[in-house]
Design an enzyme around this catalytic site. Structure first.
Site, PDB file in Angstrom:
ATOM      1  N   ASN A  39      54.515   7.271 -61.243  1.00 27.14           N
ATOM      2  CA  ASN A  39      54.807   6.197 -62.198  1.00 27.14           C
ATOM      3  C   ASN A  39      55.028   4.878 -61.469  1.00 27.14           C
ATOM      4  OD1 ASN A  39      55.834   5.168 -64.935  1.00 27.14           O
ATOM      5  ND2 ASN A  39      57.574   4.709 -63.593  1.00 27.14           N
ATOM      6  N   GLU A  40      54.313   3.845 -61.872  1.00 24.00           N
ATOM      7  CA  GLU A  40      54.532   2.466 -61.388  1.00 24.00           C
ATOM      8  C   GLU A  40      54.822   2.401 -59.894  1.00 24.00           C
ATOM      9  OE1 GLU A  40      57.414   0.408 -63.854  1.00 24.00           O
ATOM     10  OE2 GLU A  40      56.062   0.429 -65.564  1.00 24.00           O
ATOM     11  N   TYR A  63      54.989  -4.923 -71.343  1.00 21.22           N
ATOM     12  CA  TYR A  63      56.080  -5.176 -72.286  1.00 21.22           C
ATOM     13  C   TYR A  63      56.113  -6.663 -72.590  1.00 21.22           C
ATOM     14  CZ  TYR A  63      57.706  -0.494 -71.040  1.00 21.22           C
ATOM     15  OH  TYR A  63      57.793   0.858 -70.839  1.00 21.22           O
ATOM     16  N   GLU A 107      52.397   2.830 -71.185  1.00 20.30           N
ATOM     17  CA  GLU A 107      53.659   2.202 -71.579  1.00 20.30           C
ATOM     18  C   GLU A 107      53.321   0.862 -72.204  1.00 20.30           C
ATOM     19  OE1 GLU A 107      56.988   1.991 -68.890  1.00 20.30           O
ATOM     20  OE2 GLU A 107      56.413   3.870 -67.910  1.00 20.30           O
TER      21      GLU A 107
HETATM   22  O1  AHR Z   1      60.110   2.313 -70.402  1.00 18.03           O
HETATM   23  C1  AHR Z   1      61.124   1.817 -69.577  1.00 18.03           C
HETATM   24  C2  AHR Z   1      60.704   1.692 -68.109  1.00 18.03           C
HETATM   25  O2  AHR Z   1      59.729   0.692 -68.017  1.00 18.03           O
HETATM   26  C3  AHR Z   1      60.045   2.894 -67.494  1.00 18.03           C
HETATM   27  O3  AHR Z   1      60.956   3.799 -66.987  1.00 18.03           O
HETATM   28  C4  AHR Z   1      59.238   2.286 -66.388  1.00 18.03           C
HETATM   29  O4  AHR Z   1      58.116   3.052 -66.056  1.00 18.03           O
HETATM   30  C5  AHR Z   1      58.903   0.902 -66.877  1.00 18.03           C
HETATM   31  O5  AHR Z   1      59.156  -0.064 -65.932  1.00 18.03           O
END
Ligand code: AHR
Length: 506
Positions: free
Chosen positions: A173-174, A245, A293
């Site tokens: 992840n990331e 996001y 995400e």
């Molecule tokens: O969804 C919240 C966080 O955002 C996750 O844990 C991470 O992968 C991302 O930075």
């Protein structure tokens, strides 16, 4: 007269089939997503396995297709073995990502039991932060191997004799993020991801493997990271991940309203990079995007700040963002962007499902309710069927700091030839006033209007709460009418709409 938004929809403007996996979500061991979210044995609605049935019901109503688990940042320090076997033998551990204590009451087998009840496909993320190839193979064999070897026999002894059959696996992840436990350079990650993927394919060639792309399009290594990772891992992976996001920053409402422009740019750029590597390596296969995400997230707010010092709580209140009507409009627009990229976005996961930046909220021991974002997700998931159609759009524009000029309207459509159902998803993301909608549907014979719903509130900052859960819900839009193959109506400022039509029997 308001400014005109003119759309042309035609069955020939085909993008790709609607993919059910576009409507995935995400359950991370973070805050109250798992504990008091999906799992709360003492809750009045809990079933025999301790899962909240009120949350299960809303998960099904939301129309979630797949769920990514168990993280997120959490996974990069996670030992999957801690979460299987007899409960009394499972250790509690510090979760470094969220400065919390993980009790390990819920693990892989519990999640799979929940996924079955929720009727969702699992997507499992492996730890490539503190661990590597050996752990990847172990967790794969524990989850998927038929009985007869040590790890699958262990699974059977733990109550799951049948293999879990997990098809989608995230290779970490990331890993480009310096906040990640075990953060890596592109070269380091490319190496471990390729070796893990190669080994996993020796165990099962048919898995669908997802390499980590950049954490977001603002990362300084965005583009270069994807290039390096795919150049090494191309033959062993199917997808590359994208995360994004959005939030209103420093009162810049206009840029926030245009967030889908960034998602479009992000997807197009990842696809361009993947196709560049394809050309460079002279391969036929195309790498798809796993947008695993995406959401609105007000990261600067206090509720996103993890505990610190000696405070390592279990399931603290974290990332419990409350979503406004405007958030839901931007969110609905992000779904429009994902749908119109269905030719290359093979899977997507709304981050997250319950309590943590989520469409579903719970009180420990108490109520469950829908955030504003629940509505565009459930309506899109339920009614996007058949083929995705690109929509030709003539629209006024508005200025904003981030993107310069953006169109006031944005739209996508889906067309199910078999049932004759046509659905138009459209936003007015301009705060300055309503738009006069005109949609040319003359390329479709014999349509009738089934329903037009609009999500809008006079106060774009108003939200749903436990006490007033229906403050913002989609309402019937009585201005929408169909005459001679042409839809007309009004879209209020900052609104998201779904317009459903169907072929008549005639
Ligand atoms: O969804 C919240 C966080 O955002 C996750 O844990 C991470 O992968 C991302 O930075």
């Amino acid at each position: 007269m308001s400014p005109a938004l003119t759309l042309t929809v035609n069955p020939a403007f085909r993008v790709a089939p609607v993919r059910r996996r576009t409507f995935g979500a995400f359950v991370e061991h973070l805050g109250r997503c798992v504990y008091t979210g999906i799992h709360e044995p003492d809750h009045p609605s809990a079933d025999e396995d301790g899962f909240r049935t009120d949350v299960l019901e809303l998960t099904r109503e939301l129309g979630v297709s797949s769920v990514r688990y168990p993280g997120g940042n959490f996974v990069s320090g996670y030992k999957w073995e801690d979460g299987v076997g007899p409960l009394e033998q499972r250790p509690a551990r510090h979760d470094l990502a969220w400065h919390s204590t993980e009790p390990n009451t819920v693990g892989l087998d519990e999640f799979m039991a929940w996924a079955k009840k929720a009727e969702v496909e699992p997507m499992y993320a492996m730890n490539l932060g503190t661990r590597g190839v050996e752990e990847a193979l172990d967790v794969l064999q524990y989850a998927n191997a038929p009985q007869g070897i040590e790890l699958s026999d262990q699974r059977a002894a733990n109550g799951s004799p049948q293999p879990h059959g997990i098809r989608m696996w995230c290779l970490g992840n990331e890993m480009d993020g310096p906040w990640q436990t075990g953060h890596k350079t592109a070269e380091e990650y490319a190496r471990v991801a390729t070796e893990a993927a190669r080994a996993m394919r020796q165990e099962d060639p048919d898995l669908e493997l997802i390499a980590c792309g950049s954490s977001n399009s603002q990362m300084p290594t965005f583009g270069a990271w994807e290039n390096t990772v795919l150049t090494e891992a191309y033959d062993f992976v199917d997808m590359i991940s994208a995360h994004a996001y959005y939030s209103e920053k420093d009162g810049d409402q206009a840029s926030f309203l245009a967030s889908a422009d960034d998602m479009d740019y992000f997807i197009d750029s990842v696809v361009a990079t993947a196709d560049h590597v394809r050309a460079k390596l002279k391969r036929d296969k195309r790498i798809m995007v796993s947008f695993d995400e995406w959401n609105i997230w007000y990261q600067h707010r206090a509720e996103s700040r993890p505990p610190s010092g000696d405070d390592w709580p279990v399931a603290p209140v974290l990332l419990e963002d409350v979503y406004s009507a405007m958030d839901a409009v931007v969110f609905g627009n992000l779904l429009i962007s994902l749908l119109r990229h269905s030719d290359r976005v093979a899977s997507a996961s709304l981050a997250q499902l319950v309590n943590v930046i989520a469409p579903i909220m719970t009180e420990p021991g108490g109520r469950v309710w829908k955030q504003t974002t629940f509505h565009p997700f459930s309506l899109t998931s339920r009614h996007a069927k058949g083929e995705v159609l690109d929509v030709r759009l003539q629209s006024p524009t508005f200025e904003n700091q981030r993107f310069g000029t953006s169109t006031s309207g944005d739209a996508v459509a889906t067309w199910d030839e078999e049932t004759g159902d046509l659905t138009v998803f459209v936003v007015n993301r301009d705060a300055s006033g309503p738009l006069d909608l005109g949609v040319d549907l003359t390329a479709f014979a014999g349509l009738e209007l089934v329903e037009a719903l609009t999500l809008h509130h006079e106060d774009p900052y108003v939200a749903n709460t436990a006490d007033a859960p229906d403050t913002v819900t989609p309402q019937k839009n009585d201005t929408i009418a169909l005459t001679d193959g042409r839809l007309t109506g009004e879209l209020p400022a900052i609104s998201w709409s779904i317009i459903r039509l169907s072929r008549t029997g005639a």
